[in-house]
Design an enzyme around this catalytic site. Structure first.
Site, PDB file in Angstrom:
ATOM      1  CB  CYS A 118      -0.956   0.068   1.171  1.00  0.00           C
ATOM      2  SG  CYS A 118      -2.102  -1.288   1.264  1.00  0.00           S
TER       3      CYS A 118
ATOM      4  NE  ARG B 118       4.872   1.723   0.074  1.00  0.00           N
ATOM      5  CZ  ARG B 118       5.962   1.661   0.817  1.00  0.00           C
ATOM      6  NH1 ARG B 118       7.093   2.138   0.378  1.00  0.00           N
ATOM      7  NH2 ARG B 118       5.926   1.131   2.025  1.00  0.00           N
TER       8      ARG B 118
ATOM      9  CD1 TRP C 173      -0.067  -6.423  -3.121  1.00  0.00           C
ATOM     10  CD2 TRP C 173      -0.453  -7.024  -1.007  1.00  0.00           C
ATOM     11  NE1 TRP C 173       0.196  -7.767  -3.006  1.00  0.00           N
ATOM     12  CE2 TRP C 173      -0.030  -8.170  -1.717  1.00  0.00           C
ATOM     13  CE3 TRP C 173      -0.761  -7.162   0.351  1.00  0.00           C
ATOM     14  CZ2 TRP C 173       0.100  -9.423  -1.120  1.00  0.00           C
ATOM     15  CZ3 TRP C 173      -0.640  -8.417   0.943  1.00  0.00           C
ATOM     16  CH2 TRP C 173      -0.204  -9.521   0.202  1.00  0.00           C
TER      17      TRP C 173
ATOM     18  CG  ASN D  69       0.872   0.241   4.492  1.00  0.00           C
ATOM     19  OD1 ASN D  69       0.560  -0.915   4.222  1.00  0.00           O
ATOM     20  ND2 ASN D  69       2.123   0.655   4.509  1.00  0.00           N
ATOM     21  N   GLY D  70      -1.281  -1.538   6.503  1.00  0.00           N
ATOM     22  CA  GLY D  70      -0.979  -2.414   7.636  1.00  0.00           C
ATOM     23  C   GLY D  70      -2.148  -3.334   7.924  1.00  0.00           C
TER      24      GLY D  70
ATOM     25  CD  GLU E 126      17.207 -13.036  -7.475  1.00  0.00           C
ATOM     26  OE1 GLU E 126      16.606 -13.576  -6.529  1.00  0.00           O
ATOM     27  OE2 GLU E 126      16.887 -11.923  -7.913  1.00  0.00           O
TER      28      GLU E 126
ATOM     29  CE  LYS F 294      13.872 -11.024  -9.574  1.00  0.00           C
ATOM     30  NZ  LYS F 294      14.586 -10.878  -8.384  1.00  0.00           N
TER      31      LYS F 294
ATOM     32  CD  GLU G 200      10.055 -11.585  -8.489  1.00  0.00           C
ATOM     33  OE1 GLU G 200       9.362 -10.969  -7.686  1.00  0.00           O
ATOM     34  OE2 GLU G 200      11.311 -11.583  -8.439  1.00  0.00           O
TER      35      GLU G 200
ATOM     36  CG  HIS H 259      21.143 -36.489  -3.459  1.00  0.00           C
ATOM     37  ND1 HIS H 259      21.625 -37.642  -2.881  1.00  0.00           N
ATOM     38  CD2 HIS H 259      22.233 -35.770  -3.824  1.00  0.00           C
ATOM     39  CE1 HIS H 259      22.959 -37.608  -2.880  1.00  0.00           C
ATOM     40  NE2 HIS H 259      23.348 -36.480  -3.440  1.00  0.00           N
TER      41      HIS H 259
ATOM     42  CE  LYS I 197      11.568  -2.620  -5.206  1.00  0.00           C
ATOM     43  NZ  LYS I 197      11.998  -3.915  -5.703  1.00  0.00           N
TER      44      LYS I 197
HETATM   45  C1  F6R Z   1      11.993 -10.526  -5.547  1.00  0.00           C
HETATM   46  C2  F6R Z   1      11.894  -9.511  -4.521  1.00  0.00           C
HETATM   47  C3  F6R Z   1      11.591  -9.945  -3.136  1.00  0.00           C
HETATM   48  C4  F6R Z   1      12.353  -9.089  -2.117  1.00  0.00           C
HETATM   49  C5  F6R Z   1      11.898  -9.445  -0.695  1.00  0.00           C
HETATM   50  C6  F6R Z   1      12.658  -8.654   0.348  1.00  0.00           C
HETATM   51  O1  F6R Z   1      12.323  -9.981  -6.780  1.00  0.00           O
HETATM   52  O2  F6R Z   1      12.039  -8.348  -4.788  1.00  0.00           O
HETATM   53  O3  F6R Z   1      11.838 -11.299  -2.946  1.00  0.00           O
HETATM   54  O4  F6R Z   1      13.720  -9.315  -2.275  1.00  0.00           O
HETATM   55  O5  F6R Z   1      10.537  -9.185  -0.559  1.00  0.00           O
HETATM   56  O6  F6R Z   1      12.469  -7.291   0.172  1.00  0.00           O
HETATM   57  P1  F6R Z   1      13.444  -6.249   0.863  1.00  0.00           P
HETATM   58  O7  F6R Z   1      14.784  -6.407   0.263  1.00  0.00           O
HETATM   59  O8  F6R Z   1      12.840  -4.906   0.576  1.00  0.00           O
HETATM   60  O9  F6R Z   1      13.453  -6.569   2.330  1.00  0.00           O
END
Ligand code: F6R
Length: 620
Positions: A2, A31, A78, A104-105, A487, A491, A494, A510, A615
């Site tokens: 949010c 966000r 969100w 937010n929360g 990683e 990527k 997501e 295994h 994010k």
């Molecule tokens: C994946 C991604 C997430 C963040 C995770 C931690 O592309 O961006 O997995 O890495 O949510 O976020 P931060 O680094 O902001 O604590």
């Protein structure tokens, strides 16, 4: 999760408040993008519009509404409680139509609060936990007509995490807000004050900002700010200047933020390395607030982080153990938080977070500190909660990361971890100063090496386009290549919404090898040729999956001839030769990011805002 914006100005310039808020929401949309809404004080009443879906839906309604308001709030959501509908969108307006509020929360005691309202015949129109807050705020306001004081009393009643921001239709000269475990910063302009979940909300208007402490209530007017704690005692915010501008937060000439941020990776590494050594070539970390004697005593390191940041921690483990000879564990922050962890004053907890607001990581930090550990945070966002609540901070200087999928933050986090590792090794005298100098030299070459990889991006993009129909992709790696494999898979999941998994290549036999079938794409992160033992092991793994029909895509050094014996050249992504083995992740991850970005694009998905994600995950 949010995004919140607030704005109050001394003059009511036509449409200014509306436009500042919508622009702020656009910059915070990363966000959360389930719905968006705005409320303005107009002619002593609340004008409120909210719409499910992306901000553009709201824009199309609001653009024809001409407004003379000088105060207003906005929200991009969100969804947590209640689906992404118009009704559940914020702002919420109180039963008496006097107050509008955004949240937010998560308000954990919202059911009790809703029951109290029901006894007064005040019923919610939405399914959210947030709406109860606006009705309670209006009830508090009835008592003394003081919105600031009403917000303080409301904050004391709430359990959970929240940033609340509210306007009162009877007074367009102020906005009030409260925060607990959820982000909020104040922007200080000329004849205008701002509130935002982060500075991106107002960086187009001002770069002067104020950090707010935990459990605080704030009132902004066009010319001033007041801050109190929840108990009513006076306090102050901490002023800071935002060190980036609107250009840094824009897309520039790129189609997407993700493209731009991938291209900013050389700069992210370079800036994170800048000004770390003194004239005697010794590492100096001025920003650390932990005494060197404590660092000498450390006998264990636990890295806590989530998602991509945790994979940066996994990479760092190899370097920290090699250089500092301290055992390192990497824990997902949400797992660390809820177990009886064995930590003490000799444990150094390293928390890694781009946003500095990830609730799981924040909770892990508190847990570690309650158990007497020192916490060192590696954070990208200045003034964020994690930075404030840790004993020490090492900033990554990646600049604002807007695309939801993390890219440049990852390489900056690895770089910062390496600086930390070398610094610890220096303090503890476990490697020679010559080794430290040489390793720093290698690190300083990395921005150029990343640029070399970026120069080959077209080949990776066309590879991705040729694989638009794949259903499942595996990623294999060993040593530091293992977290890179994880990683790469993250990527792809997501962004392109396809099944992808990363494995330690040695683990293949295994179990996971059973997944391999004819033509299945498998990315293999090949270690440098100089690491002959693990290199030949990975080459054997390539042969094993090839024998079972897999289509191997190898990420390998330019001078790696062995890999060419088993993989067609068109499926080899070359990275520069001669990169220090521990630094390979800084180059090998780049093609995986580009691949996921392009595959998502070719499938028609929004690269910057993948579905269901946001994010900055500010709820647990
Ligand atoms: C994946 C991604 C997430 C963040 C995770 C931690 O592309 O961006 O997995 O890495 O949510 O976020 P931060 O680094 O902001 O604590």
């Amino acid at each position: 999760m949010c995004g919140i914006v607030g704005y109050v100005a001394s003059e009511n310039i036509s449409d200014k408040a509306r436009d500042v808020i919508i622009e702020g929401l656009a910059r915070l949309e990363y966000r959360g993008y389930d719905s968006a809404g705005i409320a303005l004080v107009e002619d002593s009443s609340i004008y409120c519009q909210k719409k499910e879906g992306r901000l553009d839906n709201l824009r199309s309604i609001i653009s024809s509404h001409s407004s003379s308001a000088r105060a207003g709030i906005g929200h991009t959501r969100w969804a947590t409680h209640g689906g992404p509908t118009d009704e559940n969108a914020h702002p919420h307006v109180s039963f008496d139509k006097r107050v509008a509020l955004v949240h937010n929360g998560i308000i954990e005691n919202y059911k009790d609060l809703a029951n109290e309202l029901a006894q007064k015949n005040i019923l919610s129109l939405s399914e959210t936990d947030s709406e109860v807050a606006v009705h309670h705020l209006a009830l508090e306001l009835e008592k003394d007509n003081d919105l600031f004081e009403a917000m303080r009393r409301l904050a004391c009643k709430l359990e959970g995490s929240f940033t609340l921001v509210a306007i009162d239709s009877h007074n367009d000269g102020e906005i009030v807000a409260a925060r607990r475990n959820s982000p909020l910063v104040v922007g200080i302009g000329e004849g205008a004050y701002y509130l935002g979940s982060d500075v991106a909300a107002f960086v187009g208007e001002t770069r002067k900002a104020l950090e707010l402490g935990q459990d605080t209530v704030v009132r902004i007017t066009p010319t001033d700010v007041d801050v109190v704690k929840f108990d009513g005692s006076k306090t102050q915010g901490t002023p800071f200047e935002v060190d980036w501008d609107l250009d840094a937060a824009g897309k520039g000439n790129f189609d997407t933020f993700m493209d731009k941020e991938i291209h900013e990776e050389p700069a992210a590494v370079r800036k994170t390395l800048t000004s770390r050594v003194d004239s005697a070539n010794r590492l100096v970390l001025d920003e650390l607030r932990i005494d060197e004697s404590l660092l000498r005593e450390v006998n264990r390191i636990i890295v806590v982080a989530c998602g991509t940041a945790s994979y940066a921690g996994h990479v760092a483990k190899y370097a920290l153990e090699q250089w500092c000879r301290i055992p390192v564990e990497v824990e997902l922050a949400h797992e660390f938080r809820y177990r009886e962890c064995i930590v003490n004053e000799k444990t150094l907890v390293v928390a890694i977070s781009q946003s500095g607001e990830t609730m799981d990581t924040l909770m892990a930090i508190r847990h570690a500190r309650e158990n007497s550990s020192k916490v060192l945070a590696i954070v990208n966002t200045y003034g964020s909660t994690i930075a404030r609540e840790s004993d020490a901070v090492l900033y990554t200087h990646a600049g604002p990361e807007v695309a939801v999928a993390s890219t440049k933050a990852f390489v900056a986090q690895i770089t910062a971890c390496y600086i930390l590792g070398l610094y610890l090794a220096q303090v503890r005298e476990c490697v020679s100063s010559e080794t430290i100098t040489n390793t720093l030299e290698e690190l300083n070459k990395m921005p150029g090496r990343i640029e070399d990889v970026l120069a080959c991006e077209d080949a990776v993009r066309s590879l991705a386009r040729s694989m638009a129909d794949v259903q499942s992709v595996l990623f294999l790696g060993r040593h530091v290549g293992f977290p890179v494999a994880l990683e790469g898979a993250l990527k792809l999941k997501e962004l392109a919404y396809i099944h992808a998994e990363g494995f330690a290549a040695g683990e293949l036999k295994h179990g996971p090898i059973a997944l391999v079938e004819e033509d299945m794409p498998i990315f293999v992160i090949v270690p440098p040729v100089s690491e002959d033992v693990i290199h030949s092991k990975v080459i054997s793994n390539v042969q094993e999956v090839r024998a079972r029909g897999a289509r191997v895509i190898a990420v390998a050094e330019e001078n790696d001839l062995a890999v060419g014996n088993f993989v067609d050249e068109e499926y080899i992504v070359r990275v520069p030769s001669g990169v220090h083995a521990l630094m390979m992740p800084l180059v090998t991850v780049i093609p995986l990011q580009i691949f996921a970005c392009e595959l998502a694009r070719v499938k028609g998905y929004d690269v910057d805002k993948p579905r269901n994600l946001a994010k900055s995950v500010t709820v647990e």
